[in-house]
Design an enzyme around this catalytic site. Structure first.
Site, PDB file in Angstrom:
ATOM      1  N   LYS A  71      44.136  34.564  58.369  1.00 36.47           N
ATOM      2  CA  LYS A  71      43.401  34.757  59.519  1.00 36.47           C
ATOM      3  C   LYS A  71      43.462  36.216  60.026  1.00 36.47           C
ATOM      4  O   LYS A  71      42.700  36.722  60.374  1.00 36.47           O
ATOM      5  CB  LYS A  71      44.198  33.981  60.627  1.00 36.47           C
ATOM      6  CG  LYS A  71      43.456  33.843  61.931  1.00 36.47           C
ATOM      7  CD  LYS A  71      44.185  32.952  62.944  1.00 36.47           C
ATOM      8  CE  LYS A  71      43.424  33.169  64.187  1.00 36.47           C
ATOM      9  NZ  LYS A  71      44.011  32.391  65.337  1.00 36.47           N
ATOM     10  N   GLU A  80      53.579  37.836  53.289  1.00 35.47           N
ATOM     11  CA  GLU A  80      53.404  36.787  52.046  1.00 35.47           C
ATOM     12  C   GLU A  80      51.998  37.088  51.345  1.00 35.47           C
ATOM     13  O   GLU A  80      52.071  37.286  50.140  1.00 35.47           O
ATOM     14  CB  GLU A  80      53.692  35.544  52.320  1.00 35.47           C
ATOM     15  CG  GLU A  80      55.377  35.108  52.986  1.00 35.47           C
ATOM     16  CD  GLU A  80      55.303  35.377  54.465  1.00 35.47           C
ATOM     17  OE1 GLU A  80      54.564  36.125  54.877  1.00 35.47           O
ATOM     18  OE2 GLU A  80      56.484  34.999  54.921  1.00 35.47           O
ATOM     19  N   GLY A  93      45.606  29.050  63.297  1.00 37.67           N
ATOM     20  CA  GLY A  93      45.695  28.818  61.738  1.00 37.67           C
ATOM     21  C   GLY A  93      45.807  27.412  61.322  1.00 37.67           C
ATOM     22  O   GLY A  93      45.244  26.893  60.342  1.00 37.67           O
ATOM     23  N   ARG A  94      46.683  26.697  62.058  1.00 35.00           N
ATOM     24  CA  ARG A  94      46.997  25.320  61.761  1.00 35.00           C
ATOM     25  C   ARG A  94      45.953  24.148  62.063  1.00 35.00           C
ATOM     26  O   ARG A  94      46.001  23.067  61.685  1.00 35.00           O
ATOM     27  CB  ARG A  94      48.511  24.686  62.460  1.00 35.00           C
ATOM     28  CG  ARG A  94      48.516  24.954  63.908  1.00 35.00           C
ATOM     29  CD  ARG A  94      49.968  24.951  64.390  1.00 35.00           C
ATOM     30  NE  ARG A  94      49.961  25.221  65.766  1.00 35.00           N
ATOM     31  CZ  ARG A  94      50.229  26.453  66.321  1.00 35.00           C
ATOM     32  NH1 ARG A  94      50.050  27.282  65.571  1.00 35.00           N
ATOM     33  NH2 ARG A  94      50.292  26.667  67.698  1.00 35.00           N
ATOM     34  N   GLU A 111      54.620  23.537  64.822  1.00 35.22           N
ATOM     35  CA  GLU A 111      54.335  24.836  65.285  1.00 35.22           C
ATOM     36  C   GLU A 111      53.476  24.814  66.702  1.00 35.22           C
ATOM     37  O   GLU A 111      53.595  25.769  67.591  1.00 35.22           O
ATOM     38  CB  GLU A 111      53.730  25.669  64.323  1.00 35.22           C
ATOM     39  CG  GLU A 111      53.594  27.105  64.452  1.00 35.22           C
ATOM     40  CD  GLU A 111      52.971  27.764  63.144  1.00 35.22           C
ATOM     41  OE1 GLU A 111      51.689  27.974  63.303  1.00 35.22           O
ATOM     42  OE2 GLU A 111      53.687  28.501  62.321  1.00 35.22           O
ATOM     43  N   HIS A 154      62.702   4.175  48.299  1.00 35.82           N
ATOM     44  CA  HIS A 154      63.831   4.421  47.193  1.00 35.82           C
ATOM     45  C   HIS A 154      64.597   5.546  47.812  1.00 35.82           C
ATOM     46  O   HIS A 154      65.584   6.148  46.600  1.00 35.82           O
ATOM     47  CB  HIS A 154      63.453   4.419  45.869  1.00 35.82           C
ATOM     48  CG  HIS A 154      62.665   3.123  45.675  1.00 35.82           C
ATOM     49  ND1 HIS A 154      63.346   1.912  45.227  1.00 35.82           N
ATOM     50  CD2 HIS A 154      61.325   2.832  45.678  1.00 35.82           C
ATOM     51  CE1 HIS A 154      62.478   0.960  44.984  1.00 35.82           C
ATOM     52  NE2 HIS A 154      61.220   1.630  45.228  1.00 35.82           N
ATOM     53  N   LYS A 156      60.155  37.323  60.951  1.00 34.32           N
ATOM     54  CA  LYS A 156      59.105  38.222  60.258  1.00 34.32           C
ATOM     55  C   LYS A 156      59.227  39.845  60.579  1.00 34.32           C
ATOM     56  O   LYS A 156      59.547  40.535  59.436  1.00 34.32           O
ATOM     57  CB  LYS A 156      57.592  37.929  60.746  1.00 34.32           C
ATOM     58  CG  LYS A 156      57.054  36.715  60.335  1.00 34.32           C
ATOM     59  CD  LYS A 156      55.252  36.863  60.788  1.00 34.32           C
ATOM     60  CE  LYS A 156      54.837  35.799  60.753  1.00 34.32           C
ATOM     61  NZ  LYS A 156      53.295  35.577  61.486  1.00 34.32           N
TER      62      LYS A 156
HETATM   63  O1  F6P Z   1      53.586  31.243  60.596  1.00 33.56           O
HETATM   64  C1  F6P Z   1      52.746  31.817  61.419  1.00 33.56           C
HETATM   65  C2  F6P Z   1      51.535  31.786  61.086  1.00 33.56           C
HETATM   66  O2  F6P Z   1      50.745  32.820  62.050  1.00 33.56           O
HETATM   67  C3  F6P Z   1      50.835  30.605  61.219  1.00 33.56           C
HETATM   68  O3  F6P Z   1      50.440  30.142  62.496  1.00 33.56           O
HETATM   69  C4  F6P Z   1      49.491  30.824  60.170  1.00 33.56           C
HETATM   70  O4  F6P Z   1      48.886  29.700  59.847  1.00 33.56           O
HETATM   71  C5  F6P Z   1      50.370  31.714  59.333  1.00 33.56           C
HETATM   72  O5  F6P Z   1      51.148  32.420  59.866  1.00 33.56           O
HETATM   73  C6  F6P Z   1      49.368  32.471  58.424  1.00 33.56           C
HETATM   74  O6  F6P Z   1      48.809  33.532  59.093  1.00 33.56           O
HETATM   75  P1  F6P Z   1      47.556  34.123  58.338  1.00 33.56           P
HETATM   76  O7  F6P Z   1      46.358  33.132  58.192  1.00 33.56           O
HETATM   77  O8  F6P Z   1      47.002  35.248  59.541  1.00 33.56           O
HETATM   78  O9  F6P Z   1      47.979  34.801  57.263  1.00 33.56           O
END
Ligand code: F6P
Length: 550
Positions: A208, A214, A274-275, A360, A391, A515
């Protein structure tokens, strides 16, 4: 800024306290006294049949919970969300994932602009692109068709796509596969790319913000891998990245900085959390895998439940009732966790997906006006598919000391044609689904255990107390539409809980500190003595351990 109503000050809250004081679940007695209980407390939303008769719901509780929703203004907040008001106040954003699945002839305005044209425009571009990839007319650098789609993203830019892809595997086009890279642990990119052919791979960088450490690290890593693989085959082409990398983001400038052509970028908007984004361009990998028609069915499933949530009478409104039930469990019975147990192996990532959606969203300690919450919020969601969970952890649900409300999800039909013998196996599988909610509700009494001739000294160990609350959700089959319905159901359950608690379910400031610190620690980790010295004793010691053992 408006102030949320404090739920604990409402008349309904006091009523719920009274009801809780006098509450006994006693499902045996309740079902015996009320032959209509199962029917009365079962509801339909779209294709979902939801049996809440083995939950802690009765007429009085339902009335009090609905009164709580009224007093806390859940319907008004829902309508404000659907109208595009900026209910995500800490980020000053509208919350309009529901617009992603509305039809082109609908109007949804953000600041006077009808966003439906934008939504459909991106969808059409996604579909055109997906079709090219599926038909093999989107060619890689050596003219070969794409066979492997690798989605690089994390959180909402990963969990939705991977969950839905796994859930809808029977709909995936033969000869195409999707893989997913999320973790910054380099083994994730390493393992996922093992065996991938650089000439037939398509990377989708989904973020987003397009700033997530990452995802950008993994995307750079993937690009280096890709170019090195081509070089090893003697392929040099400055246009190679453009043919094998596309992006999904709200930040198209950053996408261009990464080197992905604007024509290969699929946008979405800050009013999609995002979620809540699997039904936006974030679902591109899924659209390629299952095709535009099935993706449209997926969206129609969401829409069915959106419409139900917006228009069904409160007493029949499934997401509203389930959200309120969760309030009842968390705030009056002290339930700290909630299990989600799909009897469908294809849904094996659904609980993980729900963890981000619910936790979240509702893991908050202040309300939307900044004041402290007045009661517990945000239970832990967790689960595994049945029967595997049976199980592993069901023991604790059956006979442990904690109350764990559980949602059981099952489908009458498998989506693939069964070969000989598998129909029986499906029935055996469903038998477990029926048996577990029955055992949890009705248990086995001491007398029943004794009547089996059990030695007296182990009678109590073999007693099942029962009276454990469950919701049973059934649908004809796990189709794209039904998956959309399930996701939307949980989105609106989450919304309902957040609205009662008076929190902003659409921000996620709690993930920021770690972060930021991860970035700040880089010099200390790479051996800068002053930076290491500046750390607290525990962090310093851990970094020193790493440096000594690497
Ligand atoms: O974990 C925080 C967050 O902002 C989430 O809400 C989001 O889905 C995720 O990081 C990834 O963010 P992005 O889509 O901006 O890479």
């Amino acid at each position: 800024m408006s102030h949320p109503i404090d739920p604990t000050t409402t008349r309904a809250w006091a009523r719920l306290h009274d009801l809780h004081d006098g509450f006994t679940a006693d499902f045996r007695a309740r079902f015996a006294a009320d032959p209509q209980r199962a029917e009365r407390l079962s509801f339909t939303a779209g294709d979902l049949f939801v049996d809440l008769s083995k939950s802690y719901l009765d007429d009085d509780v339902r009335d009090a919970l609905l009164e709580l929703a009224e007093e806390t203004g859940v319907a008004q907040r829902r309508d404000a969300m659907l109208r595009g008001e900026r209910i995500n106040v800490t980020e000053n954003r509208a919350v309009l994932h529901t617009a992603l699945r509305r039809t082109a002839d609908d109007t949804v305005e953000v600041d006077g602009h009808n966003v439906m044209a934008d939504v459909r425009e991106v969808l059409e571009r996604m579909y055109a692109f997906a079709t090219k990839v599926r038909e093999g007319s989107w060619r890689g650098v050596t003219g070969k068709a794409i066979t492997t789609v690798v989605n690089i993203g994390i959180g909402g830019s990963d969990l939705g796509p991977v969950m839905a892809y796994e859930a809808l595997l029977p709909y995936v086009k033969d000869g195409l596969e999707c893989r997913f890279i999320s973790n910054i642990d380099p083994t994730d990119v390493g393992e996922t790319l093992r065996g991938v052919d650089p000439e037939t791979v398509l990377f989708i960088v989904a973020s987003k913000t397009f700033t997530t450490l990452e995802t950008l690290t993994n995307a750079h890593q993937a690009r280096s891998w890709f170019l090195a693989q081509l070089a090893a085959r003697g392929i040099q082409d400055p246009g190679a990245v453009a043919k094998h990398f596309v992006a999904v983001s709200t930040n198209l400038e950053k996408v261009a900085e990464f080197g992905i052509e604007p024509a290969n970028a699929f946008g979405f908007w800050d009013w999609v959390g995002g979620r809540y984004s699997v039904d936006s361009a974030v679902g591109l990998s899924l659209a390629i895998a299952i095709g535009p028609e099935h993706f449209e069915e997926f969206l129609s499933g969401f829409r069915t439940i959106d419409e139900h949530f917006a228009t069904a009478p409160a007493a029949q409104n499934v997401p509203l009732l389930m959200g309120l039930l969760n309030i009842w469990y968390v705030n009056f019975f002290g339930a700290a966790t909630h299990a989600v147990l799909p009897y469908a192996q294809y849904l094996h990532r659904f609980p993980a997906y729900l963890q981000q959606l619910t936790m979240e969203s509702n893991g908050k300690r202040v309300r939307w006006d900044g004041s402290p919450v007045t009661t517990q919020t945000g239970e832990v969601f967790w689960g595994e598919p049945g029967t595997n969970g049976q199980h592993a952890f069901y023991q604790l649900i059956h006979q442990g000391t904690q109350l764990i409300p559980a949602d059981f999800i099952a489908f009458a039909n498998p989506v693939f044609a069964l070969v000989d013998g598998e129909a029986d196996q499906h029935e055996l599988f469903l038998g477990n689904f029926f048996a577990q909610t029955k055992a949890l509700a009705f248990g086995k009494t001491l007398d029943e255990v004794r009547a089996e001739g059990t030695p007296e000294e182990i009678v109590t160990a073999r007693e099942f107390p029962g009276n454990k609350p469950t919701a049973s959700i059934m649908a004809p089959a796990l189709t794209p539409a039904v998956l959309g319905q399930l996701i939307a159901l949980y989105e609106h359950i989450t919304f309902t809980q957040g609205a009662v608690w008076g929190i902003d379910s659409f921000d996620q400031w709690g993930v920021e500190l770690g972060k930021q610190m991860a970035k700040e620690l880089t010099p200390a980790i790479s051996g800068d003595a002053a930076a290491l010295e500046a750390q607290d004793a525990s962090t310093r010691q851990l970094i020193e351990y790493y440096r000594a053992h690497r």
